[in-house]
Write a protein that holds these residues in place. Structure first.
Motif, PDB file in Angstrom:
ATOM      1  N   GLN A   1     -13.863   2.748   2.627  1.00 45.86           N
ATOM      2  CA  GLN A   1     -13.393   3.305   1.115  1.00 45.86           C
ATOM      3  C   GLN A   1     -12.129   2.826   0.836  1.00 45.86           C
ATOM      4  O   GLN A   1     -11.039   2.591   1.434  1.00 45.86           O
ATOM      5  CB  GLN A   1     -13.186   4.917   1.420  1.00 45.86           C
ATOM      6  N   GLU A   2     -11.825   2.463  -0.503  1.00 46.51           N
ATOM      7  CA  GLU A   2     -10.685   2.012  -1.046  1.00 46.51           C
ATOM      8  C   GLU A   2      -9.836   3.030  -1.460  1.00 46.51           C
ATOM      9  O   GLU A   2     -10.325   3.751  -2.241  1.00 46.51           O
ATOM     10  CB  GLU A   2     -10.908   0.848  -2.009  1.00 46.51           C
ATOM     11  N   ARG A   3      -8.580   3.244  -0.958  1.00 44.58           N
ATOM     12  CA  ARG A   3      -7.754   4.233  -1.382  1.00 44.58           C
ATOM     13  C   ARG A   3      -6.729   4.032  -2.413  1.00 44.58           C
ATOM     14  O   ARG A   3      -5.893   2.892  -1.912  1.00 44.58           O
ATOM     15  CB  ARG A   3      -7.319   5.155  -0.402  1.00 44.58           C
ATOM     16  N   SER A   4      -6.159   4.839  -3.113  1.00 40.31           N
ATOM     17  CA  SER A   4      -4.875   4.441  -3.994  1.00 40.31           C
ATOM     18  C   SER A   4      -3.792   5.526  -3.385  1.00 40.31           C
ATOM     19  O   SER A   4      -4.092   6.757  -3.466  1.00 40.31           O
ATOM     20  CB  SER A   4      -4.850   4.832  -5.218  1.00 40.31           C
TER      21      SER A   4
ATOM     22  N   ARG B   1      -6.908   2.030   8.575  1.00 41.41           N
ATOM     23  CA  ARG B   1      -7.067   2.135   7.074  1.00 41.41           C
ATOM     24  C   ARG B   1      -6.206   3.119   6.388  1.00 41.41           C
ATOM     25  O   ARG B   1      -5.877   4.142   7.019  1.00 41.41           O
ATOM     26  CB  ARG B   1      -8.742   2.313   6.665  1.00 41.41           C
TER      27      ARG B   1
ATOM     28  N   VAL C   1       0.808  -1.108  -0.043  1.00 39.22           N
ATOM     29  CA  VAL C   1      -0.052   0.007   0.040  1.00 39.22           C
ATOM     30  C   VAL C   1       0.841   1.243  -0.027  1.00 39.22           C
ATOM     31  O   VAL C   1       0.657   2.178  -0.696  1.00 39.22           O
ATOM     32  CB  VAL C   1      -1.092   0.121   1.299  1.00 39.22           C
TER      33      VAL C   1
ATOM     34  N   TRP D   1      -4.831   5.712   3.980  1.00 38.53           N
ATOM     35  CA  TRP D   1      -5.771   7.076   3.684  1.00 38.53           C
ATOM     36  C   TRP D   1      -4.927   7.745   2.694  1.00 38.53           C
ATOM     37  O   TRP D   1      -5.270   8.073   1.490  1.00 38.53           O
ATOM     38  CB  TRP D   1      -6.438   7.906   4.706  1.00 38.53           C
TER      39      TRP D   1
END
Length: 264
Positions: free
Chosen positions: A241-244, A159, A86, A161
């Motif tokens: 929420q999926e974050r790049s 998560r 990530v 961010w």
């Protein structure tokens, strides 16, 4: 950034250094809860006169300690290799980021993202007040604290961010990984840290409005993050929420007595 997102002109030297400072690794955790008026974030107002971001309202966070990479930490949730992908770093560094996030959150807010096992979270952190101060004073590492109290780090409560890097124009620079986390049931965020003059839960909209009307000062990453989580509206939606995660390095442009922030 918004036109009204400006910084005091004295925040950055009038003449930038010939060689930008090397950013230090840091972490920030956006603590969230669903309040009576909607989603709320926990904000600390840093003591005025501090070398970095004095007087600014920020989320809990701080620098990464080399001991945060200790592999002896009991761990539950996504493993370091997942976080490494990530944040685009090696596993040891990723482990340090997550451990630092848990440690700094506990030090600055009293919220502990750990529990007796992989399925539970500490309900009352009051019993760990002495250990909290020892962590602040660096007399105790996170690994030592967790082991002594038979606690498991809950990486699944965090998560990823964002990744903000302090602009090159600033003398002190940080490469900061942003996390979001929900306030665990039964725990309270107290903000009892010498680095903050006050602390409060506030809706993102109210915090941004306070900044626009001069009651708060927000750093660009804090302002943008408040807008992002506020748009989602609930803790559940933020955590889902999926974050790049990519590096964001703002540029500062002097405009009279203020500095404007530009995202390239």
């Amino acid at each position: 950034m918004p036109d009204d997102m400006t910084l005091p002109g004295n925040l950055v030297p009038a003449k930038p250094a010939s060689q930008p400072a090397q950013p230090k690794d840091a972490v920030t955790v956006v603590l969230l809860r669903d309040g009576a008026e909607g989603l709320e974030a926990f904000l600390l107002r840093r003591v005025k006169g501090m070398a970095f971001a004095g007087g600014m309202s920020v989320f809990p966070g701080g620098g990464v300690d080399q001991r945060d990479a200790d592999t002896s930490v009991a761990w539950a949730g996504p493993p370091p290799r997942w976080w490494a992908e990530v944040f685009d770093v090696d596993e040891a560094t990723a482990r340090a980021f997550v451990c630092a996030a848990v440690r700094e959150t506990f030090e600055e807010s009293g919220v502990l993202l750990a529990g007796p096992d992989s399925a539970s979270v500490v309900k009352d952190t009051g019993d760990f007040a002495q250990a909290r101060q020892q962590l602040v004073d660096r007399e105790l590492s996170l690994a030592q604290f967790l082991a002594k109290n038979d606690l498991v780090l809950r990486a699944d409560l965090l998560r990823p961010w964002a990744n903000w890097v302090t602009p090159q124009e600033e003398p002190r620079r940080y490469d900061t990984r942003f996390f979001v986390a929900a306030l665990p049931e039964g725990q309270n965020a107290d903000g009892e840290t010498t680095e903050a003059s006050d602390a409060a839960w506030q809706t993102p909209e109210a915090a941004v409005q306070d900044a626009q009307e001069g009651r708060r000062m927000l750093m660009p990453p804090t302002w943008r993050t408040l807008e992002e989580v506020g748009a989602l509206g609930t803790v559940e939606k933020v955590m889902a929420q999926e974050r790049s995660v990519e590096k964001i390095i703002p540029k500062l442009i002097r405009d009279g007595d203020v500095i404007r922030v530009v995202l390239q």
